[in-house]
Scaffold this motif. Structure first.
Motif, PDB file in Angstrom:
ATOM      1  N   SER A 147       0.247   4.145   0.002  1.00 52.05           N
ATOM      2  CA  SER A 147       1.068   3.953  -1.321  1.00 52.05           C
ATOM      3  C   SER A 147       0.299   4.674  -2.267  1.00 52.05           C
ATOM      4  O   SER A 147      -0.669   5.274  -2.120  1.00 52.05           O
ATOM      5  CB  SER A 147       1.209   2.534  -1.718  1.00 52.05           C
ATOM      6  N   LYS A 148       0.570   4.310  -3.497  1.00 54.13           N
ATOM      7  CA  LYS A 148      -0.136   5.225  -4.776  1.00 54.13           C
ATOM      8  C   LYS A 148      -1.470   4.606  -4.789  1.00 54.13           C
ATOM      9  O   LYS A 148      -2.341   5.231  -5.537  1.00 54.13           O
ATOM     10  CB  LYS A 148       0.688   4.927  -5.919  1.00 54.13           C
ATOM     11  N   LEU A 149      -1.804   3.217  -4.268  1.00 50.55           N
ATOM     12  CA  LEU A 149      -3.226   2.848  -4.488  1.00 50.55           C
ATOM     13  C   LEU A 149      -3.995   3.119  -3.292  1.00 50.55           C
ATOM     14  O   LEU A 149      -5.238   2.890  -3.167  1.00 50.55           O
ATOM     15  CB  LEU A 149      -2.901   1.348  -4.070  1.00 50.55           C
ATOM     16  N   GLY A 150      -3.523   4.169  -2.566  1.00 45.98           N
ATOM     17  CA  GLY A 150      -4.345   4.675  -1.337  1.00 45.98           C
ATOM     18  C   GLY A 150      -3.991   4.539  -0.082  1.00 45.98           C
ATOM     19  O   GLY A 150      -2.689   3.771   0.363  1.00 45.98           O
ATOM     20  N   SER A 151      -4.742   4.621   0.879  1.00 47.77           N
ATOM     21  CA  SER A 151      -4.245   4.461   2.604  1.00 47.77           C
ATOM     22  C   SER A 151      -5.350   3.353   2.956  1.00 47.77           C
ATOM     23  O   SER A 151      -6.384   3.400   2.965  1.00 47.77           O
ATOM     24  CB  SER A 151      -4.509   5.624   3.310  1.00 47.77           C
ATOM     25  N   PHE A 152      -4.754   2.360   3.390  1.00 50.06           N
ATOM     26  CA  PHE A 152      -5.347   1.136   4.144  1.00 50.06           C
ATOM     27  C   PHE A 152      -5.066   1.316   5.840  1.00 50.06           C
ATOM     28  O   PHE A 152      -4.022   1.147   5.987  1.00 50.06           O
ATOM     29  CB  PHE A 152      -5.141  -0.088   3.442  1.00 50.06           C
ATOM     30  N   GLU A 153      -6.112   1.066   6.317  1.00 46.06           N
ATOM     31  CA  GLU A 153      -6.033   1.245   7.678  1.00 46.06           C
ATOM     32  C   GLU A 153      -6.848   0.236   8.574  1.00 46.06           C
ATOM     33  O   GLU A 153      -7.937   0.092   8.191  1.00 46.06           O
ATOM     34  CB  GLU A 153      -6.382   2.645   8.302  1.00 46.06           C
ATOM     35  N   LEU A 154      -6.283  -0.412   9.740  1.00 46.99           N
ATOM     36  CA  LEU A 154      -6.753  -1.068  10.660  1.00 46.99           C
ATOM     37  C   LEU A 154      -6.785  -0.676  11.757  1.00 46.99           C
ATOM     38  O   LEU A 154      -5.512  -0.441  12.364  1.00 46.99           O
ATOM     39  CB  LEU A 154      -6.124  -2.561  10.484  1.00 46.99           C
ATOM     40  N   GLY A 155      -7.878  -0.097  12.441  1.00 44.10           N
ATOM     41  CA  GLY A 155      -7.777   0.675  13.509  1.00 44.10           C
ATOM     42  C   GLY A 155      -9.097   0.524  14.615  1.00 44.10           C
ATOM     43  O   GLY A 155      -9.941   0.031  14.189  1.00 44.10           O
ATOM     44  N   ALA A 164     -13.557  -0.842  16.529  1.00 42.86           N
ATOM     45  CA  ALA A 164     -12.707  -1.360  15.545  1.00 42.86           C
ATOM     46  C   ALA A 164     -13.259  -0.969  14.158  1.00 42.86           C
ATOM     47  O   ALA A 164     -14.320  -1.412  13.892  1.00 42.86           O
ATOM     48  CB  ALA A 164     -12.485  -2.605  15.769  1.00 42.86           C
ATOM     49  N   PHE A 165     -12.384  -1.239  13.086  1.00 37.01           N
ATOM     50  CA  PHE A 165     -12.995  -0.741  11.831  1.00 37.01           C
ATOM     51  C   PHE A 165     -11.752  -1.109  10.741  1.00 37.01           C
ATOM     52  O   PHE A 165     -10.366  -0.996  11.302  1.00 37.01           O
ATOM     53  CB  PHE A 165     -13.180   0.546  11.582  1.00 37.01           C
ATOM     54  N   ILE A 166     -11.848  -1.228   9.516  1.00 40.30           N
ATOM     55  CA  ILE A 166     -10.762  -1.368   8.343  1.00 40.30           C
ATOM     56  C   ILE A 166     -11.507  -0.288   7.691  1.00 40.30           C
ATOM     57  O   ILE A 166     -12.696   0.070   7.347  1.00 40.30           O
ATOM     58  CB  ILE A 166     -10.832  -2.725   7.800  1.00 40.30           C
ATOM     59  N   LYS A 167     -10.392   0.639   7.016  1.00 38.73           N
ATOM     60  CA  LYS A 167     -10.675   1.636   6.240  1.00 38.73           C
ATOM     61  C   LYS A 167      -9.793   1.598   4.951  1.00 38.73           C
ATOM     62  O   LYS A 167      -8.548   1.673   5.085  1.00 38.73           O
ATOM     63  CB  LYS A 167     -10.506   2.969   6.947  1.00 38.73           C
ATOM     64  N   TRP A 168     -10.437   2.197   3.897  1.00 37.22           N
ATOM     65  CA  TRP A 168      -9.537   2.533   2.710  1.00 37.22           C
ATOM     66  C   TRP A 168      -9.827   3.464   2.219  1.00 37.22           C
ATOM     67  O   TRP A 168     -11.139   4.005   2.020  1.00 37.22           O
ATOM     68  CB  TRP A 168      -9.804   1.444   1.669  1.00 37.22           C
ATOM     69  N   GLU A 169      -8.929   4.527   1.938  1.00 38.95           N
ATOM     70  CA  GLU A 169      -8.918   5.984   1.385  1.00 38.95           C
ATOM     71  C   GLU A 169      -8.096   6.173   0.218  1.00 38.95           C
ATOM     72  O   GLU A 169      -7.001   5.936   0.118  1.00 38.95           O
ATOM     73  CB  GLU A 169      -8.694   6.766   2.465  1.00 38.95           C
ATOM     74  N   ARG A 170      -8.651   6.931  -0.923  1.00 37.79           N
ATOM     75  CA  ARG A 170      -7.977   7.035  -2.216  1.00 37.79           C
ATOM     76  C   ARG A 170      -8.483   8.582  -2.497  1.00 37.79           C
ATOM     77  O   ARG A 170      -9.595   8.897  -2.846  1.00 37.79           O
ATOM     78  CB  ARG A 170      -8.087   6.079  -3.053  1.00 37.79           C
ATOM     79  N   LYS A 171      -7.268   9.227  -3.012  1.00 39.72           N
ATOM     80  CA  LYS A 171      -7.372  10.446  -3.542  1.00 39.72           C
ATOM     81  C   LYS A 171      -7.552  10.343  -4.958  1.00 39.72           C
ATOM     82  O   LYS A 171      -6.427   9.880  -5.746  1.00 39.72           O
ATOM     83  CB  LYS A 171      -6.503  11.510  -3.106  1.00 39.72           C
ATOM     84  N   PHE A 172      -8.165  11.226  -5.823  1.00 46.04           N
ATOM     85  CA  PHE A 172      -8.043  11.157  -7.088  1.00 46.04           C
ATOM     86  C   PHE A 172      -8.317  12.452  -7.685  1.00 46.04           C
ATOM     87  O   PHE A 172      -8.247  13.560  -6.804  1.00 46.04           O
ATOM     88  CB  PHE A 172      -9.704  10.561  -7.834  1.00 46.04           C
ATOM     89  N   TRP A 182     -17.768   9.846  -0.605  1.00 52.95           N
ATOM     90  CA  TRP A 182     -17.197  10.711  -1.707  1.00 52.95           C
ATOM     91  C   TRP A 182     -17.214  12.285  -1.659  1.00 52.95           C
ATOM     92  O   TRP A 182     -18.240  12.736  -1.546  1.00 52.95           O
ATOM     93  CB  TRP A 182     -17.852  10.287  -2.967  1.00 52.95           C
ATOM     94  N   GLU A 183     -15.951  12.783  -1.707  1.00 52.43           N
ATOM     95  CA  GLU A 183     -15.878  14.079  -1.654  1.00 52.43           C
ATOM     96  C   GLU A 183     -15.332  14.632  -2.905  1.00 52.43           C
ATOM     97  O   GLU A 183     -14.281  14.017  -3.391  1.00 52.43           O
ATOM     98  CB  GLU A 183     -15.081  14.621  -0.492  1.00 52.43           C
ATOM     99  N   PHE A 184     -15.756  15.795  -3.565  1.00 53.58           N
ATOM    100  CA  PHE A 184     -15.182  16.289  -4.610  1.00 53.58           C
ATOM    101  C   PHE A 184     -15.392  17.824  -4.576  1.00 53.58           C
ATOM    102  O   PHE A 184     -16.093  18.405  -4.033  1.00 53.58           O
ATOM    103  CB  PHE A 184     -15.667  15.661  -5.678  1.00 53.58           C
ATOM    104  N   MET A 185     -14.080  18.271  -5.287  1.00 50.12           N
ATOM    105  CA  MET A 185     -14.103  20.027  -5.312  1.00 50.12           C
ATOM    106  C   MET A 185     -13.846  20.269  -6.704  1.00 50.12           C
ATOM    107  O   MET A 185     -12.815  20.669  -7.199  1.00 50.12           O
ATOM    108  CB  MET A 185     -12.924  20.183  -4.580  1.00 50.12           C
ATOM    109  N   PRO A 186     -15.055  20.617  -7.425  1.00 50.87           N
ATOM    110  CA  PRO A 186     -14.807  20.791  -8.760  1.00 50.87           C
ATOM    111  C   PRO A 186     -14.384  22.266  -9.106  1.00 50.87           C
ATOM    112  O   PRO A 186     -13.699  22.637 -10.014  1.00 50.87           O
ATOM    113  CB  PRO A 186     -16.329  20.937  -9.186  1.00 50.87           C
ATOM    114  N   PHE A 187     -14.562  23.247  -8.049  1.00 51.38           N
ATOM    115  CA  PHE A 187     -14.236  24.787  -7.845  1.00 51.38           C
ATOM    116  C   PHE A 187     -13.341  25.018  -6.712  1.00 51.38           C
ATOM    117  O   PHE A 187     -14.003  24.247  -5.711  1.00 51.38           O
ATOM    118  CB  PHE A 187     -15.103  25.589  -8.365  1.00 51.38           C
ATOM    119  N   THR A 188     -12.799  25.831  -6.546  1.00 43.94           N
ATOM    120  CA  THR A 188     -12.078  26.200  -5.318  1.00 43.94           C
ATOM    121  C   THR A 188     -12.853  26.552  -4.269  1.00 43.94           C
ATOM    122  O   THR A 188     -12.569  26.284  -2.843  1.00 43.94           O
ATOM    123  CB  THR A 188     -11.085  27.218  -5.436  1.00 43.94           C
TER     124      THR A 188
END
Length: 332
Positions: A229-237, A262-270, A308-314
């Motif tokens: 959703s807009k809050l990110g991706s939540f996964e139980l896997g 087994a894990f739980i994961k939350w991922e969100r793009k900013f 945490w991944e970020f891409m300040p420039f291409t």
């Protein structure tokens, strides 16, 4: 089939938004090598492909960007691109799978005796720019269900000895509405016992011997349920994950067997960045005998990770990862 592919191309050219599919692309899929190569060539740059797996819609968006610069590609790369575009037909939402008739939402191989010959022939037939076939397909608006049956057989030889290795399993992939996705696979592997071999086949993870004494068996399964959703991706896997650029940066998977945890994961793009939180349950190598039940048991062991991944420039892509292992031990 060529006409069918041209229709897909038209929708790729017109696509500003794609039909979202949160089903994940396995980390061993060769499309990641293709995307890495396109990123190295500068054709597609703003893609976070250092933490795998990616969702199908993320890969499809990258394919759209590559297609818009297809004149920069070699003839071979353009052919590969066309194959991948066909494989991601569902995300471009142009029409149903080519095996589904216009008045239906479902296709089941071998369901009709009249089509048995053609259905069997399709197993051994390769078609250019053709989407993968499935044993069962259901597609209706925002709902998707693919069912596959997988079989493998192999003969190995060493020191003048020969043994057989085989596998059998099934795969279920499902998109439930716009936000939920579900995946399950289960495999059983078998290997004949033969003198002259000093190693197990790569698929055999901690095998057990059959009661008859002439076969080794093992099994492997992965699964996940994911909400996006807009809050990110939540996964139980329970599946292998890969963080970083190194071939040795796989996490939650044993390098010699691909046995996952087994894990739980939350991922969100900013804006120009992506954050991932992970909490997993691990299995220690060495068990102990419980003093009360006198049965084999394992110490509790967990892993917590942040990336945490970020891409300040291409042309610059940065990633930071921290992990802690804890549970009945000092944190590492």
């Amino acid at each position: 089939m060529r006409k069918y592919f041209k229709i897909i191309i038209i929708f790729v050219l017109l696509s500003s938004t794609l039909f979202a599919s949160q089903l994940q692309v396995p980390i061993n899929d060769p499309i990641y090598l293709y995307l890495d190569r396109m990123a190295t060539m500068g054709i597609v740059r703003n893609i976070f492909n250092d933490a795998l797996p990616l969702n199908r819609d993320e890969v499809a968006k990258a394919l759209v960007k590559i297609f818009k610069h297809r004149e920069q590609l070699s003839k071979v790369d353009r052919q590969i691109l066309e194959e991948y575009i066909s494989d991601y037909r569902y995300e471009f939402r142009d029409k149903k799978h080519w095996k589904i008739k216009n008045n239906s939402n479902t296709y089941f191989r071998f369901s009709k005796f009249n089509n048995f010959k053609n259905d069997f022939k399709d197993i051994f037939t390769y078609r250019n720019n053709s989407e993968d076939l499935h044993l069962f397909i259901h597609e209706n608006n925002n709902e998707l269900l693919w069912l596959d049956f997988d079989f493998m057989g192999r003969v190995e030889a060493q020191n003048k000895s020969v043994r057989n290795v085989g596998a059998m399993g099934f795969i279920i992939s499902s998109q439930i509405g716009k936000h939920f996705s579900l995946y399950v696979d289960a495999y059983q592997y078998g290997q004949t016992i033969q003198e002259g071999f000093d190693y197990f086949s790569p698929e055999m993870n901690k095998p057990f011997r059959s009661t008859e004494g002439n076969m080794y068996y093992t099994d492997k399964s992965d699964a996940y349920i994911q909400h996006t959703s807009k809050l990110g991706s939540f996964e139980l896997g329970k599946e292998p994950l890969h963080w970083g650029n190194s071939n040795n940066s796989m996490i939650l998977s044993k390098s010699d067997s691909n046995a996952s945890f087994a894990f739980i994961k939350w991922e969100r793009k900013f804006y120009k960045s992506k954050f991932t939180f992970l909490h997993a349950s691990l299995l220690p190598n060495d068990p102990y005998i419980d003093s009360i039940s006198e049965r084999r048991a394992y110490s509790k062991k967990y892993l917590v990770g942040h990336r945490w991944e970020f891409m300040p420039f291409t042309k610059f892509h940065f990633g930071f990862t921290e992990m802690i292992v804890y549970g009945e031990r000092n944190p590492d």
